[in-house]
Design an enzyme around this catalytic site. Structure first.
Site, PDB file in Angstrom:
ATOM      1  CD  GLU A 148     -26.080   0.445  14.753  1.00 41.85           C
ATOM      2  OE1 GLU A 148     -24.890   0.390  14.737  1.00 41.85           O
ATOM      3  OE2 GLU A 148     -26.903   0.385  15.597  1.00 41.85           O
TER       4      GLU A 148
ATOM      5  CD  GLU B 161     -27.093  -7.964  13.117  1.00 43.52           C
ATOM      6  OE1 GLU B 161     -26.574  -8.842  12.622  1.00 43.52           O
ATOM      7  OE2 GLU B 161     -26.389  -6.846  13.369  1.00 43.52           O
TER       8      GLU B 161
ATOM      9  CG  ASN C  14     -30.291  -9.153   3.486  1.00 37.71           C
ATOM     10  OD1 ASN C  14     -29.825  -8.161   3.482  1.00 37.71           O
ATOM     11  ND2 ASN C  14     -30.094 -10.545   3.276  1.00 37.71           N
TER      12      ASN C  14
ATOM     13  CG  ASP D  60     -17.851  -8.693   6.404  1.00 40.08           C
ATOM     14  OD1 ASP D  60     -16.925  -8.353   6.080  1.00 40.08           O
ATOM     15  OD2 ASP D  60     -18.412 -10.018   6.744  1.00 40.08           O
TER      16      ASP D  60
ATOM     17  CE  LYS E 167     -10.956 -14.386   0.270  1.00 35.13           C
ATOM     18  NZ  LYS E 167     -11.441 -15.882   0.560  1.00 35.13           N
TER      19      LYS E 167
ATOM     20  CG  ASP F  50     -11.269  -1.883  12.780  1.00 36.39           C
ATOM     21  OD1 ASP F  50     -12.215  -2.220  11.960  1.00 36.39           O
ATOM     22  OD2 ASP F  50     -10.507  -2.425  13.095  1.00 36.39           O
TER      23      ASP F  50
ATOM     24  CB  THR G 268     -20.078  -0.141  17.855  1.00 39.49           C
ATOM     25  OG1 THR G 268     -18.801  -0.579  17.482  1.00 39.49           O
ATOM     26  CG2 THR G 268     -20.721   0.908  17.240  1.00 39.49           C
ATOM     27  CD  GLU G 269     -22.056  -3.785  21.629  1.00 37.70           C
ATOM     28  OE1 GLU G 269     -23.037  -3.820  22.354  1.00 37.70           O
ATOM     29  OE2 GLU G 269     -22.149  -3.414  20.533  1.00 37.70           O
ATOM     30  CE1 TYR G 270     -16.980  -7.249  16.077  1.00 37.33           C
ATOM     31  CE2 TYR G 270     -18.834  -6.440  15.142  1.00 37.33           C
ATOM     32  CZ  TYR G 270     -17.952  -7.511  15.495  1.00 37.33           C
ATOM     33  OH  TYR G 270     -18.360  -8.780  14.811  1.00 37.33           O
TER      34      TYR G 270
END
Length: 220
Positions: free
Chosen positions: A44, A69, A96, A118, A122, A154, A191-193
């Site tokens: 993940e 992460e 990374n 993320d 832009k 989302d 997930t938490e989000y």
């Protein structure tokens, strides 16, 4: 997302090298030796606080999971879950994702999860999106032949962008939901989000894509 800095995070991570692997490049091509078996490996990218990958590891003991992460202040929450559960099939990396090929050999990974990455909305930040072509090339190098990406967000714009990016790269769409929580999809691990966003009434988008056979892409 405003990241709350935890100055002690790196020190805590360093104290648990059995869970957060300190020199992952040393295990390139040999992750199954670390896990002590030949089970498939799923990773993940952007593990966050670790709810998803911890629950997946609990539910699937015959699959090895690696959570990646970048931010230590976030990863410590995932580490806490791993310490509490002591899952033998889960390890974490504080690295990374753009350096993926430094840590994994060709064909070493079976599946990649991208959960609520993320969206970098832009245009000038397009190359930072984890579904941008350069990342898809990177994933292909470490995935098995016909390896998979499972993607959730989302953000409708990011989802639409990603579907186009997947298609242009030649990936095959095997599953898509424009409203996951009101679909017939079974076994969804949140997930938490995802919990937070769906509680607000946000629609959750999900898809699964598969790389074409490498001989087919080569035109053989």
């Amino acid at each position: 997302m405003r990241l709350r800095n935890k100055p002690w995070a790196k020190e805590k991570i360093a104290a648990y090298p059995q869970y957060v692997i300190p020199n992952p490049e040393e295990h390139k091509g040999r992750w199954n030796e670390l896990f002590g078996n030949d089970h498939p490996i799923h990773i993940e990218i952007g593990t966050g606080k670790g709810k998803f990958i911890t629950e997946m590891a609990k539910a699937n003991p015959n699959i090895n999971y690696i959570g990646i992460e970048l931010y230590p202040s976030v990863l410590v929450s995932a580490l806490d879950k791993l310490i509490e559960n002591e899952l033998p099939n889960l390890r974490l990396l504080n690295v990374n994702a753009k350096d993926l090929t430094n840590f994994f050999a060709e064909g070493e990974i079976e599946r990649i999860y991208l959960n609520f990455s993320d969206p970098w909305p832009k245009k000038r930040h397009e190359k930072r999106r984890l579904t941008y072509r350069a990342f898809l090339e990177l994933y292909e190098k470490v995935l098995v032949d016909e390896g998979e990406i499972h993607f959730k967000t989302d953000n409708q714009g990011f989802f639409e962008y990603s579907l186009v990016s997947f298609s242009q790269y030649g990936l095959v769409l095997t599953y898509v939901s424009l409203d996951l929580h009101n679909s017939d999809f079974e076994g969804n691990v949140m997930t938490e989000y995802e919990e937070k966003f769906s509680a607000k009434g946000n629609r959750i988008y999900r898809c699964e894509v598969k790389y074409p056979p490498k001989h087919q892409k080569a035109g053989l």
